[in-house]
Every structure is written in C-alpha cells, then in structure tokens.
Design an enzyme around this catalytic site. Sequence first.
Site, mmCIF file in Angstrom:
data_model
loop_
_atom_site.group_PDB
_atom_site.id
_atom_site.type_symbol
_atom_site.label_atom_id
_atom_site.label_comp_id
_atom_site.label_asym_id
_atom_site.label_seq_id
_atom_site.Cartn_x
_atom_site.Cartn_y
_atom_site.Cartn_z
ATOM 1 N N CYS A 135 0.836 -1.203 0.000
ATOM 2 C CA CYS A 135 0.000 0.000 0.000
ATOM 3 C C CYS A 135 0.869 1.250 0.000
ATOM 4 C CB CYS A 135 -0.916 -0.019 1.224
ATOM 5 S SG CYS A 135 -1.885 1.478 1.382
ATOM 6 N N CYS A 138 -0.405 4.149 2.212
ATOM 7 C CA CYS A 138 -0.254 3.911 3.661
ATOM 8 C C CYS A 138 1.208 4.083 4.081
ATOM 9 C CB CYS A 138 -0.664 2.495 4.059
ATOM 10 S SG CYS A 138 -2.140 1.874 3.281
ATOM 11 N N ASP A 139 2.125 3.558 3.287
ATOM 12 C CA ASP A 139 3.514 3.434 3.736
ATOM 13 C C ASP A 139 4.503 4.315 2.981
ATOM 14 O OD1 ASP A 139 2.598 1.454 5.460
ATOM 15 O OD2 ASP A 139 2.915 -0.140 3.998
#
Length: 304
Positions: A135, A138-139
């Site tokens: 992701c 997200c990261d």
Amino acid sequence: MAGVQSVDILIIGGGTAGLTAAIYAVRAGKSALILEAKAYGGQIVNTPDIENYPGMAHVSGFDFATGLYEQAIGLGAKLKYEKALSIEDNGKTKLVKTRRHTYECKAVILATGAKNRTLGLDREEQFTGSGVSYCATCDGSFFKGKTVAVNGGGNTAIEDALYLSDICEKVYVIHRRDEFRGDAADVEKMRARDNIEFILNANVTALIGDQKVEAIEVTDKNTGEKREVKVDGLFIAVGQVPDNIAFENVVELSSGYIAAGEDCKTATPGIFTAGDCRTKNVRQLTTAAADGAVAALAACAYIK
Ligand code: NAP
C-alpha cells in the site's frame, strides 16, 4: 431465536459494493447490516487520487470511502466490525455467524472484495513492514527521499509509482511484460517522470537484506539474467485474489470468485453478490457501485 439478531439484508463486506448495497437497501425500506472484518471502504481507501469516477474529477480513495460510509450510516444502515465466518442456508432465512454473534437475515449480499496477491518470495511475510509494502498511500511517507521499486503493471502499480515518484528520490517500475494493463493516460504520465526507471519483462525473484529490505533480485524473463537492484522498499501491486472459501457451502466459486452474472444473483435463492468478489470482466469502482445497487434491489425484490 434467542440470542440471534435479526435483519432484513445482511451485507458481508464494507467496501464500495457493500456500502452502496446498504444505501439502496435502506432507501427501499429494508434494515441492512454490514459486517466488515477490517475497515470500511475496502481497497479504494489506498488509492491516492481517483480520476475516473463519473462526476468527480479528483477525489482521494479515503475521502470517497468516508463519504460513502457516512451516506450509508446517515440513511440508517448499520455496520459492525466483525468477520463473517459462515453462512447457513435455511431457505427463507439464513444464519450468518461471526466469532461472537449469530445473525438471522432474509437475504445475504456477499461483497467481500479481494485481498492483495503476494509474490510468494522467501521472507516476503517477514519483511512486510520492513521494506515490503502492499500500500503506497499507507507506507509511502516512510520512504521519503529514498529509492523504491513498484512491482506490477495494472492501475494500482501505476498509481503507486506516480504517487511514490512525488515523494521518493527514485522509483523503479518492474513489470513482467513490456505492456501495461493499466490506463494508457496514466502510463504516459509515468513515462514523463524523470525519476521513474522501467525494468520490463522482468520479475522480482528475491528479497535481499538482513533485518529489512536493502536490495531486490530482478530476473529478466527472456534471458534469465539476474541483477541486484538497491532499494529501500518494494511495493508489491500484482493484483488481488478473492477470499470466499468460507462460503463455498452456499455459493459456487469459479477460480475463487463467486459465480454470478450481471444480475448479481447466485444460484442460491436469497444470496446475492456484488463487486470484485464476483465473476466479472471489469473490476472498477463504478462497477462495484453498480453491483451494489443491482444486488440490493434484487435482494429487496426477493424479500417481497
Ligand atoms: P490487475 O489489474 O490485476 O494487475 C495486476 C498486475 O500485476 C498485472 O500487470 C499483472 O501482470 C501483474 N501480476 C500479476 N501476478 C503477478 C505475479 N505473480 N508476478 C508479477 N506480476 C504479476 O490488479 P490491480 O492493478 O491491483 O487492479 C485491480 C483492479 O482494480 C483492476 O480492475 C483495476 O483496473 C482496478 N483499479 C482501478 C483503479 C481506479 O479506477 N482508479 C485504481 C486501482 C485499481 P500482467 O499484466 O502480465 O497480467
């Protein structure tokens, strides 16, 4: 039945298809409960910028999902964070069990979506969160100013590469073919970026590092030649796989997907399916939303 909670339509999965189904079900006067194992919104929450949803030129996946969630709840749908473990088909009613509760309903809509496909590499699981990610939104921020690779050639990989190229120093895009499956317009955007380098006709074949990813081994598909590419992170975006095994006693599965046509009806009366979890050719946000409406209206008609 004692201890059993009743609802007209029970929806399994709180992504775009499930939330849309809930909106249509409650607006048709039925009670609707969504069971969601993780977080509302499904896969789309990880998309940084949606450009192809009609009427919305740009919206983040998170904002889109939150709007949809608030709309469904505002109209009277309920959502519980519980994983549906099984369905028992008792004809006119169905029993859906989670770890703690049993729900009785008149119709079920399976909108379970799909989960990330892994590459199946040695230490892939161990390195998840230590250089391996599925992701980018997200990261990605953990890799600010660093060098990363994205593996895949679909819309997710392309969007991830574009997103990461804004925050990372360099992005390798590794794809097993020399043509991309994702939208041509986004492929062009990717090609125009100075800090994106393509490694095509190649696979990621090993993760190299001690405690975290320090490099990846990339193997050319045609020549078999292997090279080590130094990266701080690898974003794996090689598609999704369905996760419907728990329901194979009540619905037919085809390569793991729930067998149903555009009417979203399974072969089992009272069980419907919507979104990426069903057999279909086009898995898009628009088709997930469309399925949600079709499945919910079919479920309402069935209950009548
Ligand atoms: P996808 O379209 O299925 O693409 C997966 C990619 O990974 C393909 O390029 C595939 O290669 C490659 N791949 C699959 N297995 C592999 C393996 N074992 N090793 C190496 N490469 C592998 O998946 P996605 O990009 O996650 O998209 C899923 C669906 O969501 C699609 O329908 C997509 O259009 C949609 N989506 C839409 C949006 C949007 O509307 N904004 C955003 C994201 C995703 P091949 O091409 O060679 O098969």
